[in-house]
Design a protein around this motif. Structure first.
Motif, PDB file in Angstrom:
ATOM      1  N   ASN A 144      79.372 -51.530  60.219  1.00 25.96           N
ATOM      2  CA  ASN A 144      80.080 -50.463  60.696  1.00 25.96           C
ATOM      3  C   ASN A 144      79.779 -50.246  62.133  1.00 25.96           C
ATOM      4  OD1 ASN A 144      81.604 -49.585  58.438  1.00 25.96           O
ATOM      5  ND2 ASN A 144      79.890 -48.450  57.775  1.00 25.96           N
ATOM      6  N   ILE A 145      78.541 -50.207  62.617  1.00 28.37           N
ATOM      7  CA  ILE A 145      77.910 -50.308  64.140  1.00 28.37           C
ATOM      8  C   ILE A 145      78.501 -51.208  64.913  1.00 28.37           C
ATOM      9  CG2 ILE A 145      76.184 -50.558  65.648  1.00 28.37           C
ATOM     10  CD1 ILE A 145      74.176 -49.398  63.132  1.00 28.37           C
ATOM     11  N   LEU A 182      73.102 -54.631  79.092  1.00 28.27           N
ATOM     12  CA  LEU A 182      71.802 -54.479  78.879  1.00 28.27           C
ATOM     13  C   LEU A 182      71.950 -53.803  77.195  1.00 28.27           C
ATOM     14  CD1 LEU A 182      70.334 -52.884  81.752  1.00 28.27           C
ATOM     15  CD2 LEU A 182      69.705 -54.680  80.972  1.00 28.27           C
ATOM     16  N   VAL A 183      72.823 -53.043  76.833  1.00 26.25           N
ATOM     17  CA  VAL A 183      73.160 -52.409  75.683  1.00 26.25           C
ATOM     18  C   VAL A 183      73.277 -53.639  74.552  1.00 26.25           C
ATOM     19  CG1 VAL A 183      74.655 -51.205  74.017  1.00 26.25           C
ATOM     20  CG2 VAL A 183      73.861 -50.435  76.430  1.00 26.25           C
ATOM     21  N   MET A 188      71.508 -57.094  69.943  1.00 24.93           N
ATOM     22  CA  MET A 188      71.466 -58.488  69.735  1.00 24.93           C
ATOM     23  C   MET A 188      70.073 -58.531  68.859  1.00 24.93           C
ATOM     24  SD  MET A 188      73.400 -60.797  72.243  1.00 24.93           S
ATOM     25  CE  MET A 188      75.072 -60.621  72.498  1.00 24.93           C
ATOM     26  N   VAL A 189      69.139 -57.990  69.643  1.00 26.04           N
ATOM     27  CA  VAL A 189      67.573 -58.182  69.119  1.00 26.04           C
ATOM     28  C   VAL A 189      67.583 -57.231  67.939  1.00 26.04           C
ATOM     29  CG1 VAL A 189      65.296 -57.419  69.904  1.00 26.04           C
ATOM     30  CG2 VAL A 189      66.584 -58.368  71.616  1.00 26.04           C
ATOM     31  N   PHE A 190      67.750 -56.125  67.785  1.00 26.34           N
ATOM     32  CA  PHE A 190      67.791 -55.273  66.535  1.00 26.34           C
ATOM     33  C   PHE A 190      68.651 -56.046  65.587  1.00 26.34           C
ATOM     34  CE2 PHE A 190      66.243 -52.045  69.309  1.00 26.34           C
ATOM     35  CZ  PHE A 190      65.053 -51.528  68.793  1.00 26.34           C
ATOM     36  N   LEU A 191      69.939 -56.463  65.652  1.00 27.37           N
ATOM     37  CA  LEU A 191      70.525 -57.137  64.855  1.00 27.37           C
ATOM     38  C   LEU A 191      69.909 -58.543  64.342  1.00 27.37           C
ATOM     39  CD1 LEU A 191      73.356 -57.378  63.058  1.00 27.37           C
ATOM     40  CD2 LEU A 191      74.114 -58.537  65.038  1.00 27.37           C
ATOM     41  N   ALA A 192      69.440 -59.050  65.188  1.00 25.84           N
ATOM     42  CA  ALA A 192      68.590 -60.384  64.759  1.00 25.84           C
ATOM     43  C   ALA A 192      67.571 -60.013  63.799  1.00 25.84           C
ATOM     44  CB  ALA A 192      67.904 -61.199  65.965  1.00 25.84           C
ATOM     45  N   TYR A 193      66.795 -58.928  64.165  1.00 23.60           N
ATOM     46  CA  TYR A 193      65.767 -58.671  63.315  1.00 23.60           C
ATOM     47  C   TYR A 193      66.148 -58.111  61.815  1.00 23.60           C
ATOM     48  CZ  TYR A 193      61.969 -55.775  61.529  1.00 23.60           C
ATOM     49  OH  TYR A 193      60.881 -55.096  60.710  1.00 23.60           O
ATOM     50  N   ALA A 194      67.418 -57.524  61.947  1.00 21.66           N
ATOM     51  CA  ALA A 194      67.887 -56.948  60.430  1.00 21.66           C
ATOM     52  C   ALA A 194      68.457 -58.179  59.820  1.00 21.66           C
ATOM     53  CB  ALA A 194      69.063 -56.095  60.917  1.00 21.66           C
ATOM     54  N   VAL A 207      71.011 -66.523  63.743  1.00 24.24           N
ATOM     55  CA  VAL A 207      70.037 -66.046  64.613  1.00 24.24           C
ATOM     56  C   VAL A 207      69.257 -67.017  65.282  1.00 24.24           C
ATOM     57  CG1 VAL A 207      67.663 -64.860  64.790  1.00 24.24           C
ATOM     58  CG2 VAL A 207      69.426 -63.993  63.440  1.00 24.24           C
ATOM     59  N   ILE A 208      69.040 -68.099  64.684  1.00 27.57           N
ATOM     60  CA  ILE A 208      68.176 -69.189  65.410  1.00 27.57           C
ATOM     61  C   ILE A 208      69.455 -69.916  66.411  1.00 27.57           C
ATOM     62  CG2 ILE A 208      67.376 -71.783  65.038  1.00 27.57           C
ATOM     63  CD1 ILE A 208      66.466 -70.810  62.242  1.00 27.57           C
TER      64      ILE A 208
END
Length: 289
Positions: A144-145, A182-183, A188-194, A207-208
């Motif tokens: 959804n985000i 920048l956003v 992308m960083v938070f999505l990769a972590y999730a 992610v890789i």
């Protein structure tokens, strides 16, 4: 990246005059324009120029092959993941064309092509992410985000194109382009972590592949001298470093698509075998009765 090669014989003195046409009609246009001359042996220039052409011919050749190969798969399967993969590859490759050559007849049109196509990169990247994994079942909140961000970013790209056509000031675009970039990096960083937390193999591979592209960008920035590294004919290998990263990312994600297709075929086969086994059991039960 505008440049001109001028041959001067040894021991001769010549005077040159330059006319500057600034892409900005605002305050940026009032700044002093400077030329940084670089002396280079003519034979070395021609050699590195040939190397640059060879490198970029190989890079763009790979991009074109990837697009054509997967567009065929899209028409065969009607799987949206293949379509967004093709659009993603186009959005990472076309901006390099605008940096290397004048695609449009005017420099300002060339610049707007760069900002608009590269601005849509995140739109196609996140859509590919949603369709490939898919996020709707794995991470519905993130799905959804991303849907909302895709809509917002598309509107922003249209907005700064209209802004440019109204103001003819290319630097006004940067007021939207850079904050949005920048956003996207944070997103992308938070999505990769999730995605990594899900322990889903396809998500991990995606992610890789993304990390490979960003590694190419950071290596290019950290190891480069702006006065030489970003001039194709002076340092063709360093200039192409970001493209190497995107090329490897595109190839990696292509393998993820192939892996996903194999998993789907395996799931279909398992479902078919289970159905056949169930029918056989039903037949045996009817025989006993």
């Amino acid at each position: 990246l505008s440049q001109a090669a001028i041959t001067i014989e040894a021991g001769h003195t010549q005077t040159f005059y330059a006319y500057f046409y600034h892409l900005s009609g605002g305050m940026q246009a009032q700044r002093d324009a400077k030329i940084a001359p670089r002396l280079m042996d003519r034979g070395l220039w021609e050699k590195t120029n040939g190397t640059s052409v060879l490198i970029w011919s190989f890079i763009f050749g790979c991009f074109v092959i990837l697009i054509l190969y997967h567009i065929v798969y899209y028409f065969m399967t009607r799987d949206d993941a293949y379509l967004y993969y093709c659009l993603f590859v186009f959005s990472v490759s076309f901006p390099f064309l605008t940096l290397l050559w004048d695609i449009a007849d005017q420099p300002e049109n060339n610049a707007i092509l760069f900002f608009s196509i590269s601005g849509l990169f995140s739109v196609f990247y996140f859509q590919l992410n949603r369709k490939l994994i898919p996020l709707a079942t794995l991470l519905p909140k993130w799905d959804n985000i991303l849907k909302k961000y895709i809509t917002i970013k598309t509107v922003l790209v249209i907005a700064y194109c209209l802004m440019y056509w109204l103001t003819t000031d290319i630097f006004m675009i940067l007021g939207i382009y850079i904050p949005a970039l920048l956003v996207e990096i944070i997103l992308m960083v938070f999505l990769a972590y999730a995605l990594l937390k899900t322990n889903n193999r396809i998500a991990t591979l995606f992610v890789i592949g993304s990390l490979i592209a960003w590694a190419g960008m950071f290596i290019s920035v950290l190891s480069s001298d702006p006065s030489s590294s970003f001039t194709p004919q002076i340092n063709p290998f360093k200039f192409a470093t970001p493209a190497y990263g995107f090329e490897l990312e595109s190839l990696f994600i292509a393998n993820v698509l192939a892996f996903r297709a194999r998993l789907k075929e395996l799931e279909k086969k398992q479902a078919k075998d289970a159905l056949i086994l169930q029918l056989q059991e039903n037949k045996e039960l009817q025989t006993k009765v």
